[in-house]
Design a protein around this motif. Structure first.
Motif, mmCIF file in Angstrom:
data_model
loop_
_atom_site.group_PDB
_atom_site.id
_atom_site.type_symbol
_atom_site.label_atom_id
_atom_site.label_comp_id
_atom_site.label_asym_id
_atom_site.label_seq_id
_atom_site.Cartn_x
_atom_site.Cartn_y
_atom_site.Cartn_z
ATOM 1 N N MET A 23 -27.231 25.530 15.745
ATOM 2 C CA MET A 23 -27.748 24.902 16.913
ATOM 3 C C MET A 23 -28.732 25.612 17.543
ATOM 4 O O MET A 23 -29.114 25.299 18.033
ATOM 5 N N GLN A 24 -28.754 27.210 16.800
ATOM 6 C CA GLN A 24 -29.673 27.795 17.351
ATOM 7 C C GLN A 24 -31.414 27.588 17.029
ATOM 8 O O GLN A 24 -30.917 27.018 16.208
ATOM 9 N N GLY A 25 -31.894 27.794 18.424
ATOM 10 C CA GLY A 25 -33.468 27.084 17.575
ATOM 11 C C GLY A 25 -34.239 28.667 17.070
ATOM 12 O O GLY A 25 -33.635 29.657 16.400
ATOM 13 N N LYS A 26 -35.239 28.467 17.401
ATOM 14 C CA LYS A 26 -36.472 29.636 17.279
ATOM 15 C C LYS A 26 -35.355 31.068 17.571
ATOM 16 O O LYS A 26 -35.515 32.047 16.841
ATOM 17 N N ASP A 27 -35.262 31.375 18.474
ATOM 18 C CA ASP A 27 -34.408 32.652 19.268
ATOM 19 C C ASP A 27 -32.578 32.575 18.583
ATOM 20 O O ASP A 27 -32.102 31.381 19.167
ATOM 21 N N LYS A 28 -32.370 33.969 17.764
ATOM 22 C CA LYS A 28 -30.849 34.057 17.122
ATOM 23 C C LYS A 28 -29.792 33.939 18.447
ATOM 24 O O LYS A 28 -30.470 34.698 19.359
ATOM 25 N N PHE A 29 -28.715 33.458 18.779
ATOM 26 C CA PHE A 29 -28.072 33.423 19.638
ATOM 27 C C PHE A 29 -27.354 35.149 19.222
ATOM 28 O O PHE A 29 -27.225 35.656 18.102
ATOM 29 N N ASN A 30 -26.773 35.507 20.197
ATOM 30 C CA ASN A 30 -26.240 37.029 20.561
ATOM 31 C C ASN A 30 -24.551 36.955 19.869
ATOM 32 O O ASN A 30 -24.247 35.815 21.324
ATOM 33 N N ILE A 31 -23.622 36.817 18.963
ATOM 34 C CA ILE A 31 -22.688 36.732 19.145
ATOM 35 C C ILE A 31 -21.521 38.320 18.654
ATOM 36 O O ILE A 31 -22.117 38.089 17.879
ATOM 37 N N ALA A 32 -20.612 38.101 19.510
ATOM 38 C CA ALA A 32 -19.716 39.111 18.735
ATOM 39 C C ALA A 32 -18.223 38.404 19.109
ATOM 40 O O ALA A 32 -17.761 37.316 19.265
ATOM 41 N N ALA A 33 -18.078 39.367 18.076
ATOM 42 C CA ALA A 33 -16.189 38.676 17.249
ATOM 43 C C ALA A 33 -15.576 40.035 18.170
ATOM 44 O O ALA A 33 -15.412 41.086 17.799
ATOM 45 N N LEU A 34 -14.424 39.370 18.515
ATOM 46 C CA LEU A 34 -13.279 40.171 18.849
ATOM 47 C C LEU A 34 -12.002 40.002 17.978
ATOM 48 O O LEU A 34 -11.926 38.469 17.523
ATOM 49 N N THR A 35 -11.369 41.204 17.014
ATOM 50 C CA THR A 35 -9.920 40.883 16.035
ATOM 51 C C THR A 35 -9.368 41.768 15.703
ATOM 52 O O THR A 35 -10.077 42.767 16.588
ATOM 53 N N ALA A 36 -8.234 41.618 15.488
ATOM 54 C CA ALA A 36 -7.498 42.644 15.738
ATOM 55 C C ALA A 36 -7.768 43.481 13.909
ATOM 56 O O ALA A 36 -7.455 44.627 13.364
ATOM 57 N N SER A 37 -8.879 43.317 12.903
ATOM 58 C CA SER A 37 -8.822 43.366 11.286
ATOM 59 C C SER A 37 -10.221 42.799 11.741
ATOM 60 O O SER A 37 -10.509 42.632 10.935
ATOM 61 N N PRO A 38 -11.356 43.474 12.625
ATOM 62 C CA PRO A 38 -12.655 43.752 12.242
ATOM 63 C C PRO A 38 -13.294 43.777 10.883
ATOM 64 O O PRO A 38 -14.173 43.512 10.245
ATOM 65 N N GLU A 39 -12.391 45.206 10.294
ATOM 66 C CA GLU A 39 -13.037 45.256 8.393
ATOM 67 C C GLU A 39 -13.062 44.348 7.988
ATOM 68 O O GLU A 39 -13.785 43.802 6.493
ATOM 69 N N ASP A 40 -12.192 42.937 8.531
ATOM 70 C CA ASP A 40 -12.108 41.707 7.895
ATOM 71 C C ASP A 40 -13.317 40.953 7.950
ATOM 72 O O ASP A 40 -13.224 39.812 6.582
ATOM 73 N N PHE A 41 -13.802 40.958 8.465
ATOM 74 C CA PHE A 41 -14.925 40.075 9.253
ATOM 75 C C PHE A 41 -16.463 40.660 8.759
ATOM 76 O O PHE A 41 -17.305 39.718 9.336
ATOM 77 N N GLN A 42 -16.883 41.505 7.912
ATOM 78 C CA GLN A 42 -18.085 42.472 8.105
ATOM 79 C C GLN A 42 -19.516 41.310 7.840
ATOM 80 O O GLN A 42 -20.822 41.653 7.943
#
Length: 691
Positions: free
Chosen positions: A626-645
């Motif tokens: 959906m994002q246009g020219k400017d990329k959205f800033n998206i941060a994730a919250l998770t108990a296992s951060p190493e699995d989603f790098q």
């Protein structure tokens, strides 16, 4: 007086009758009872018959019977599976059981003919000048022909087999020049009937020290064997032996190959099962982290907020808040220990190197541990090597966890008034240290510090206590998960039994080693040696950051847990930020779509990973489209951060939420937006793991 021709006629008839089996003989006796007496007393063999006197009673009876038998033209045959009394079967070898075990192991009985064996047999008969021959295998009650020439069959009974006699002398060639002149064979059905054997020469075939059969040449006429023929037959027999052995080896190799392939299939299936189990376990970990860490995070977070906001609490209220914080810490540590170990055990944890200052990091860590020791009235000595390089690359979280677990373990088992010491030392060398192959080693490391310009550098973490010590026969158990030295330990000191298992796992991941030295009632020394590398970057200095949401931007939080929603909103409100809360990924996507259609605002997004209806990953993927020219800033919250790098998040934040880390992430996002508006070069932060 009977003529010679009449006597010969009687003799031939008797020969036929004597070759009958007992049942057929009994039939004749029942029809001619008087003849039975004459057969038993006067005509048992050819020699006896020739000595009969014409006037004897038995002879007169036989004279009456013979014409009757001749007139009926009765034909007599010798069944291959019946023993007859007129020839001498071979004795069994003394080691017959062992011999048969070898025969069965060859798996040659009832097998198909082979061209190689047929060629050997043809060559043997050609060289020996015979029209018949065989390569035989002597079974328990028969002889089987692996190859046969001129015999017209694939087996005979063992009792009639010449080869049964040949195997009794396994190292000797057996030669019968004229079977009619050999008392063992002259009445043999294979001599008196087809194939009318007169000449036989057989060399035993020896496998594993046992004569299993023969290579033999046969003729219907008497012959003599030359020395050259003897040598030839022995040589061809050796060729047969070698072929049989080769076939067995080939068959065994084929079996081994099939077993290996079957084992490979089983291993593959076992690996698939293990992978499926590991995958299901990781899914369970995700659910467990979400279900347990989220409420723990809420309790702990609210307690922190209350403690930070309310300064004039009564002593009883302050004690209640302290109890809540302490209880939530204990619960969080227990949950984290279980989850951390299971991640290590699954093999999905890797070393996450970041730039840091070891001395500064260790002083901060030691300060917290010092407070714990002080509460227990334990002296805590700290020694940190000042020669560490200023900026190095290590896995900070794992190093801190190693120090925390080792020191906490020592404080737990050290009585009041005693001492615990922490030594952080640099080890350097021009060549890589020759570390032992095992991860855990008994004793203490003995390496020189070296100077700071050497090529290979290590951090040595050493924790020494004056506690209860560990028995020598228990040292190999304390690093196993959920294991403590004995059952009384848990009752006296508590704990999950995972602290040292996690230390071992972290050290293994970073390629280090653990050393342990202990004496009962004297104390223990734990040492962890871990490599590090130099960094070209400098450690960022922490400064107090004030958050200010850039104009034209809206902060959106996606979180399904009600307590976490309220906690996040309360924290952001105290930080001066307003936000929109969505309870799942679908609401997040719809909310962003609505903002984008309005055209006035740009979203800044923080999303949980595991949510109902639509999770954070699917939501992120839709938002990127959906994002246009400017990329959205998206941060994730998770108990296992190493699995989603590897996903396209700008930042991955760990749960329970660390508000200082969250502040840093938001500050960097806002700063980049401001720089972009001013036309300065700025980049969205690379995906990182923040815990």
């Amino acid at each position: 007086m009977l003529s010679s021709d009449e006597i010969d006629s009687c003799i031939k008839t008797l020969e036929k009758i004597c070759r009958l089996n007992p049942k057929e003989q009994l039939s004749i006796v029942e029809n001619k009872p008087n003849f039975f007496h004459a057969l038993k007393t006067s005509y048992a063999s050819m020699e006896t018959a020739r000595g009969i006197k014409p006037e004897s009673k038995g002879f007169k009876e036989m004279k009456q019977v013979v014409p009757e038998i001749a007139e009926k033209k009765m034909e007599f045959t010798v069944p291959s599976n019946e023993k007859t009394p007129m020839y001498r079967p071979a004795m069994l070898p003394p080691d017959e059981e062992e011999r048969m075990n070898v025969v069965r192991s060859l798996e040659i009985l009832d097998s198909e003919e082979e061209a190689y064996v047929n060629n050997i047999l043809w060559l043997a008969t050609y060289l020996c000048g015979t029209e018949m021959g065989a390569m035989s295998v002597v079974d328990s009650n028969r002889q089987f022909f692996k190859s046969a020439m001129g015999l017209g069959c694939r087996e005979t009974c063992r009792d009639a087999a010449f080869c049964s006699h040949a195997i009794l002398q396994p190292n000797k060639l057996m030669i019968v020049e004229n079977a009619l002149e050999d008392e063992r064979f002259r009445q043999n059905p294979l001599v008196t009937g087809p194939p009318y054997i007169r000449y036989y020469a057989g060399i035993p075939l020896r496998i594993d020290g046992q004569a299993v059969g023969t290579l033999c040449v046969i003729s219907a006429k008497s012959m003599k064997m030359t020395d050259a023929q003897k040598v030839a037959l022995k040589s061809l027999g050796t060729a047969c032996e070698n072929h049989i052995k080769h076939c067995r080896v080939s068959r065994d190799l084929a079996k081994a190959y099939r077993v290996t392939k079957m084992n490979e299939r089983h291993l593959k299936m076992a690996k698939e099962d293990a992978d499926a189990l590991a995958e299901s376990r990781m899914k369970f970990l995700g659910v467990m982290a979400h279900e347990l860490r989220t409420p723990v995070n809420a309790v702990h977070g609210y307690a922190q907020l209350i403690e930070g906001r309310l300064h004039n609490l009564s002593e009883s209220d302050a004690e209640c808040i302290d109890s809540i914080i302490y209880g939530s810490n204990v619960l969080a540590n227990t949950v984290n220990s279980v989850l951390d170990y299971l991640k290590l055990d699954s093999g999905k944890v890797v070393s996450d190197l970041t730039t840091c200052n070891i001395c500064r990091m260790m002083r901060s860590t030691a300060a917290l541990l010092s407070t714990m020791a002080k509460k227990k009235d334990i002296r805590f000595d700290i020694s940190i090597d000042s020669t560490f390089h200023e900026n190095v690359m290590v896995d900070q979280l794992k190093i801190i966890q190693i120090v925390n677990n080792l020191v906490c373990n020592s404080i737990k088992f050290t009585p009041k008034g005693k001492k615990v010491s922490l030594v952080i030392k640099r080890i350097s060398s021009d060549e890589p240290l020759k570390l032992p192959s095992d991860t855990v080693i008994e004793g203490e490391p003995n390496y020189n510090s070296g100077h700071t310009n050497m090529k290979h550098d290590y951090i040595l973490i050493q924790v020494k206590d004056q506690g209860r010590g560990i028995a020598q026969n228990r040292l190999d158990q304390i690093f196993e998960p959920f294991r403590q030295e004995n059952r009384t330990i848990n009752r006296m000191y508590g704990g999950t039994g995972l602290g040292l298992a996690i230390v071992k796992g972290n050290v293994e991941v970073m390629g280090g080693r653990i050393y342990i030295k202990s004496e009962v009632n004297q104390g223990s020394t734990f040492s962890a040696l871990v490599p590090y590398i130099l960094s070209d970057h400098k450690e960022k200095k922490k400064i107090k950051k004030k958050l200010a949401l850039p104009s034209g931007y809206q902060l959106i939080i996606a979180e399904d847990d009600h307590l976490s929603q309220k906690l996040m909103k309360r924290f952001l409100a105290w930080a001066g930020l307003d936000c929109t809360i969505c309870k799942n990924g679908k609401e997040l996507v719809d909310s962003v779509d609505k903002i984008m259609r309005g055209g006035d605002l740009t979203p800044i997004i923080i999303t949980d990973i595991q949510m109902p209806e639509m999770g954070g990953i699917e939501a992120m993927e839709r938002l990127r489209k959906m994002q246009g020219k400017d990329k959205f800033n998206i941060a994730a919250l998770t108990a296992s951060p190493e699995d989603f790098q590897h996903y396209d998040f700008d930042v991955v934040l760990a749960k329970p939420i660390n508000f200082d880390k969250l502040t840093d992430v938001l500050f960097d996002m806002f700063e980049n937006i401001s720089k972009s508006r001013r036309g300065e070069n700025s980049k969205s932060p690379a995906p990182t793991s923040t815990t």
